[in-house]
Design an enzyme around this catalytic site. Structure first.
Site, PDB file in Angstrom:
ATOM      1  N   CYS A   1     -49.296  23.869 -22.135  1.00  0.00           N
ATOM      2  CA  CYS A   1     -49.593  25.215 -22.645  1.00  0.00           C
ATOM      3  C   CYS A   1     -50.937  25.727 -22.138  1.00  0.00           C
ATOM      4  O   CYS A   1     -51.071  26.917 -21.829  1.00  0.00           O
ATOM      5  CB  CYS A   1     -49.537  25.223 -24.171  1.00  0.00           C
ATOM      6  SG  CYS A   1     -50.718  24.115 -24.978  1.00  0.00           S
TER       7      CYS A   1
ATOM      8  N   ASP B   1     -48.168  34.949 -25.725  1.00  0.00           N
ATOM      9  CA  ASP B   1     -47.981  33.504 -25.556  1.00  0.00           C
ATOM     10  C   ASP B   1     -47.140  33.266 -24.300  1.00  0.00           C
ATOM     11  O   ASP B   1     -45.907  33.277 -24.343  1.00  0.00           O
ATOM     12  CB  ASP B   1     -47.288  32.901 -26.779  1.00  0.00           C
ATOM     13  CG  ASP B   1     -47.348  31.376 -26.776  1.00  0.00           C
ATOM     14  OD1 ASP B   1     -47.700  30.800 -25.727  1.00  0.00           O
ATOM     15  OD2 ASP B   1     -47.053  30.760 -27.823  1.00  0.00           O
TER      16      ASP B   1
ATOM     17  N   HIS C   1     -51.938  24.025 -29.612  1.00  0.00           N
ATOM     18  CA  HIS C   1     -51.386  25.018 -28.696  1.00  0.00           C
ATOM     19  C   HIS C   1     -52.505  25.927 -28.200  1.00  0.00           C
ATOM     20  O   HIS C   1     -53.563  26.037 -28.833  1.00  0.00           O
ATOM     21  CB  HIS C   1     -50.314  25.840 -29.425  1.00  0.00           C
ATOM     22  CG  HIS C   1     -49.445  26.659 -28.525  1.00  0.00           C
ATOM     23  ND1 HIS C   1     -48.813  26.152 -27.415  1.00  0.00           N
ATOM     24  CD2 HIS C   1     -49.108  27.986 -28.579  1.00  0.00           C
ATOM     25  CE1 HIS C   1     -48.109  27.104 -26.830  1.00  0.00           C
ATOM     26  NE2 HIS C   1     -48.273  28.229 -27.508  1.00  0.00           N
TER      27      HIS C   1
END
Length: 683
Positions: free
Chosen positions: A432, A492, A476
């Site tokens: 991520c 995101d 994250h």
């Protein structure tokens, strides 16, 4: 012969002193075992060597070393402690010294006084385990250690005979049970006055977790850590839990980029963000929840995006909101913290018009990521994208992530100097933070203000206790871009590469080791998951009702008992009343016990009465053996059952290991056939 039988035989054949010493050494080893991860390696090695040496001396019956040997060892451990910790004060140095003193003192077990010192050091070392962890497994292990120390203490006060360890353990268990109500009352009512009640921890020993910087690749390491970061219970009817893909727990916001590493903003960034706070607006209904945050040695409070009002914190704890919407406590969190908060999933934040301060979020290191800059120029030159503004540019980049063959992986390899170039044009895979960093760099290259937000996303519902569990593996990183008329907007990009990561909460897992794979072949995944849920529910209950039993909850208890405006003085008065009543009840019980006739003496009196009915009158001071001899002389063979019973009665008093107890003797007395009455007087 079975190993257990051989062990029982070996223990039975040992001298009592050897057996008791080995048992005490085993208990000490059990106490020290949880500390091995916090002690210097040399301290652990020396302690284990001392215990092994003392055990060998007891096993072979050899004399203990002289005082000069112990003095030399004491000097060495003091010097080693000073060299390691640079002091003999403080938590770490103090625990090292107490463990060393405990190990050395076992070499001086000459008498009861030395044993009492070992017991004192043992209890102190037991408590020192809680300096480092108050988790449920540690508490359970120390409860066993407490029973072991109490059993050894009982052994030390039974110098005559050879009482079995099982008997000492039973007595230790009874002592613990009798003391449990007092311990519970002290726990519930003893005033908690922060910060005295807390256990301070050294800042250097922080847990793995989020940081105020992000080097491309470090969040992937958190995916290997499956420990709990926080637990959340959503409260009704104030708000229903949002969908899993909307569970974004905000952590540090990173606005500075040097080419490889993202950092939190400096003073210039903070001044630029201060004006953003005035444009913080929320919409819709709030979501109310209660969070239990594990200690992470950082001041950050994790709340759902976004919480405009301060979380409800325990007494003595305060927090403030940073200019980037992150809630920060006044001091690092070194213990489990429970708080309530309200968050609004729909919010607007940041300036609506472009200002010079936003230029800080478009800065890139000179000469870095040239291919990404070229891609940015190409996208900016597209007239369709230019007409759509920033939203069109964001959609174009997300579409590239969806269709460009990019992969979401836990092990993308080590990135070089131009991390964004490697992701967009070389490796095309990452975790991520790789994806979020490459996205933010590309947006900045297109003159779109962008920054990185780190935190946790998602969570798992524990069906046993109803709490959502957020793990370190849920760490994250996502991006925020500035859009005119809207302010900062969450984007995101990981969801574009791997929709299952955000939508279905499918995490990447590290390959299982040999042990985990072997366990998986024995226990089905469903059962393993259920066992894990039960264990985590137990841990959560321990956190909620023991570790998080704060002064506020104490005062709530007093309110439930009828106190209108309770304070710590009411706690002391109530506690003093309970202690006084307990002490008075104990004194009355002791007085009643003292006035009661000894059951053994009562049985002896009943036997004397039976013999008197048969014609043998005996004085009250005679012991059972003398009474048996006179009954044998008086009644001959007819008195044999009575004589045997009297000898068993004597064994019950002076040889407890014999197969005789008072309850059985009472039953046998009623069934016993006594000799017939004779008028012959005793000799």
């Amino acid at each position: 012969m079975k190993p257990s039988s051989r062990l029982a035989t070996t223990l039975a054949s040992m001298p009592r002193d050897t057996r008791d010493t080995l048992f005490l050494l085993g208990v000490i080893a059990w106490i020290v075992l949880p500390l091995t991860g916090h002690l210097p390696p040399w301290a652990t090695a020396i302690c284990l060597a001392l215990l092994a040496w003392r055990g060998q001396l007891a096993w072979r019956g050899r004399p203990l070393p002289g005082r000069w040997v112990i003095g030399l060892l004491l000097t060495l451990v003091l010097g080693a402690t000073l060299l390691t910790h640079r002091t003999i004060l403080g938590r770490d140095a103090g625990v090292t010294l107490i463990v060393m003193l405990l190990g050395l003192k076992t070499l001086e077990l000459h008498g009861r006084r030395d044993a009492m010192v070992v017991f004192f050091l043992g209890f102190f070392t037991l408590l020192s385990n809680f300096f480092f962890s108050q988790a449920l497994p540690v508490a359970a292990a120390m409860l066993l250690a407490l029973l072991g120390l109490l059993a050894a203490l009982v052994n030390a006060h039974m110098p005559v005979g050879r009482p079995p360890l099982a008997q000492s353990l039973r007595m230790a268990g009874r002592m613990a049970l009798l003391g449990a109500p007092i311990m519970a009352a002290l726990f519930v009512l003893f005033p908690r006055m922060a910060p005295l009640w807390g256990l301070p921890t050294d800042m250097q020993n922080g847990r793995t977790g989020l940081s105020d910087d992000m080097r491309v690749g470090n969040i992937a390491q958190l995916a290997l850590d499956d420990s709990v970061a926080l637990r959340v219970r959503f409260l009704t009817p104030r708000g229903a839990p949002p969908p899993q893909h909307q569970l974004y727990f905000r952590g540090p916001v990173l606005g500075q980029f040097d080419g490889r590493e993202w950092r939190a903003g400096d003073a210039i960034h903070l001044r630029a963000q201060a004006a953003d706070m005035a444009r913080f607006e929320v919409e819709g209904e709030p979501i109310a929840y209660e969070a239990t945050l594990e200690p992470h040695q950082r001041p950050w409070l994790l709340v759902l995006d976004a919480a405009p009002t301060p979380p409800e914190l325990p007494e003595g704890t305060a927090a403030r909101m940073s200019p980037d919407l992150q809630w920060v406590a006044r001091r690092p969190l070194t213990s489990v913290l429970r708080y309530r908060a309200e968050s609004y999933p729909q919010f607007r934040y940041g300036p609506r018009e472009r200002s010079p301060a936003l230029a800080l979020y478009t800065a890139l290191p000179p000469g870095s990521n040239p291919r990404t800059r070229a891609l940015a120029a190409e996208l900016r030159a597209d007239p369709r994208l230019a007409q759509g503004g920033t939203p069109a540019l964001v959609d174009a980049v997300l579409q590239r992530l969806r269709t460009g063959g990019y992969a979401y992986t836990l092990d993308p390899g080590v990135y070089g100097e131009h991390t964004a170039d490697e992701f967009w044009f070389g490796r095309k895979e990452g975790f991520c933070e790789h994806i979020a960093s490459a996205f933010a760099v590309l947006m900045r290259a297109m003159d779109v203000p962008a920054r990185i937000v780190t935190g946790y996303q998602g969570g798992d519902l524990n069906a046993v206790d109803g709490y959502w569990t957020v793990r370190q593996s849920d760490a994250h990183a996502w991006a925020e871009v500035w859009i005119a008329g809207q302010g900062w907007v969450r984007v995101d990009p990981t969801g574009a590469v791997a929709p299952s990561r955000v939508g279905q909460l499918q995490r990447l897992r590290a390959p299982q080791g040999l042990f985990a794979g072997a366990v998986g072949t024995v226990i089905s995944p469903g059962m393993a998951q259920q066992l894990r849920a039960v264990w985590e529910a137990m841990n959560n209950g321990w956190n909620q009702w023991v570790l998080n039993y704060t002064q506020g909850r104490q005062l709530d208890l007093l309110r439930a008992l009828g106190f209108s405006a309770p304070d710590w003085q009411d706690l002391l008065r109530l506690l003093g009343t309970l202690v006084g009543l307990t002490a008075g009840g104990g004194a009355l019980w002791a007085l009643w016990e003292r006035r009661r006739t000894d059951p053994w003496v009562r049985l002896l009196g009943q036997a004397r009465t039976r013999l008197a009915r048969a014609g043998l009158t005996l004085p009250a001071h005679l012991p059972p053996r003398t009474m048996a001899a006179r009954a044998q002389a008086q009644f001959g063979a007819d008195g044999a059952p009575a004589c045997a019973w009297l000898l068993r009665l004597e064994q019950a008093r002076y040889a407890p290991l014999a197969d005789a107890n008072l309850a059985q003797l009472q039953r046998d007395l009623r069934r016993l056939r006594w000799p017939r009455h004779r008028t012959v007087s005793p000799p």
